[in-house]
Design an enzyme around this catalytic site. Sequence first.
Site, PDB file in Angstrom:
ATOM      1  N   SER A 159      15.861 -85.538   4.642  1.00  0.00           N
ATOM      2  CA  SER A 159      16.317 -86.676   5.451  1.00  0.00           C
ATOM      3  C   SER A 159      17.934 -87.047   5.743  1.00  0.00           C
ATOM      4  O   SER A 159      18.490 -87.273   4.036  1.00  0.00           O
ATOM      5  CB  SER A 159      16.168 -87.787   5.535  1.00  0.00           C
ATOM      6  OG  SER A 159      16.662 -88.570   5.923  1.00  0.00           O
TER       7      SER A 159
ATOM      8  N   TYR B  88      13.419 -95.935   0.049  1.00  0.00           N
ATOM      9  CA  TYR B  88      12.807 -94.381   1.559  1.00  0.00           C
ATOM     10  C   TYR B  88      13.770 -93.397   1.011  1.00  0.00           C
ATOM     11  O   TYR B  88      13.039 -92.279   0.257  1.00  0.00           O
ATOM     12  CB  TYR B  88      12.616 -94.915   3.055  1.00  0.00           C
ATOM     13  CG  TYR B  88      12.656 -93.479   3.721  1.00  0.00           C
ATOM     14  CD1 TYR B  88      12.104 -92.665   3.930  1.00  0.00           C
ATOM     15  CD2 TYR B  88      13.516 -92.709   4.419  1.00  0.00           C
ATOM     16  CE1 TYR B  88      11.621 -91.729   4.087  1.00  0.00           C
ATOM     17  CE2 TYR B  88      13.836 -91.675   5.222  1.00  0.00           C
ATOM     18  CZ  TYR B  88      12.684 -91.248   5.035  1.00  0.00           C
ATOM     19  OH  TYR B  88      12.513 -89.553   5.986  1.00  0.00           O
TER      20      TYR B  88
ATOM     21  N   LYS C 298      13.534 -89.116  -1.222  1.00  0.00           N
ATOM     22  CA  LYS C 298      14.259 -88.059  -0.463  1.00  0.00           C
ATOM     23  C   LYS C 298      15.046 -87.762  -1.497  1.00  0.00           C
ATOM     24  O   LYS C 298      15.065 -86.335  -1.796  1.00  0.00           O
ATOM     25  CB  LYS C 298      14.987 -87.916   0.701  1.00  0.00           C
ATOM     26  CG  LYS C 298      14.204 -88.482   1.327  1.00  0.00           C
ATOM     27  CD  LYS C 298      12.935 -87.219   1.828  1.00  0.00           C
ATOM     28  CE  LYS C 298      11.953 -87.467   3.203  1.00  0.00           C
ATOM     29  NZ  LYS C 298      10.649 -86.921   3.568  1.00  0.00           N
TER      30      LYS C 298
END
Length: 337
Positions: free
Chosen positions: A124, A147, A151
């Site tokens: 991402s 979040y 990643k």
Amino acid sequence: MKILVSGGAGYIGSHTVIQLIAAGHDVVIVDNFSNANPTVLGRLEALTGTSIAAHSFDLTDLDKTEHLFATEDFDGVIHFAGHKAVGESVEKPLDYYENNLGSTFSLVRAMQRYDVDKMVFSSSATVYGEEQAGATEDRRTYATNPYGWTKVMQEQILRDVAVAAPQMRFALLRYFNPVGAHPSGTIGEDPSGIPNNLVPFIAQVAVGKRDRLLVFGDDYDTVDGTGVRDYIHVEDLAAGHIAALEALERSDVAVHTWNLGSGRGTSVLEMLRAFEKAVGRPIPYEIVPRRAGDIATSYADPSKANAELGWSTKKTIEDMCEDVWRWQSQNPQGFAG
């Protein structure tokens, strides 16, 4: 090749499954359906004209993951599975770290045990933190929420695995803002609850599920004061995954990192006007204060993917809006309808 697609019933995964099959690959889906609806499986089979093997379990379960690898002869993995809501990750950080890292641990352990050496990983633009404007793959990575950190951490885990196991090949795909839907209107993005992303929210206002769009801030240093993002049609994004998978097949480099984006920014109000054109009428909106953590501008530098994969975006903002509206108007309640 026979490809395991984790999270293959989800938004990006389902569109990628269609393109994998069209490219001649065999596909097996595994999904726990926490962010997907089982209805999509029948629609995928109808669209592709083929039966698709699908398994429903959580990839954090190593025993079940290894059992699947023992019963299938996979050539590679495309890994989409994981929790993905930034706001929720702040509220439930342990859930995000446990699920997102745990699923990757299980998959990579199973891959190594059963000699599967290729993974395309869904990363991402959040790995660029607040420095997303014109980001290139060599820019430092960090995150501003749990979040995003999952990643960053998963990328590092895969790099470390590649050092310890030189036969492994990983593609880390950092993409920006996926939108759009399949041109048939049969599958598309179906967020549960209040959408976290702009275009699904606009679509739900347009179809009457919500009364107005909330625009968070109009005082940024941008073309019209609203936030600017790099939007990529989900079909272009799916094509990027196929290109990355096929690049791994012929590569002698252990880890590749590619941005997938258009390289162009579109503001909130520009996207709203494009969607109004697709719908054929005005869409009500209200300017409200900025959200904490939002940045003014985010767009990719996709030149590395353009050069090394021969990949670039094909679809316009107008295409994205038309396809989303076709999906939403044909499925006003999403898959549940």
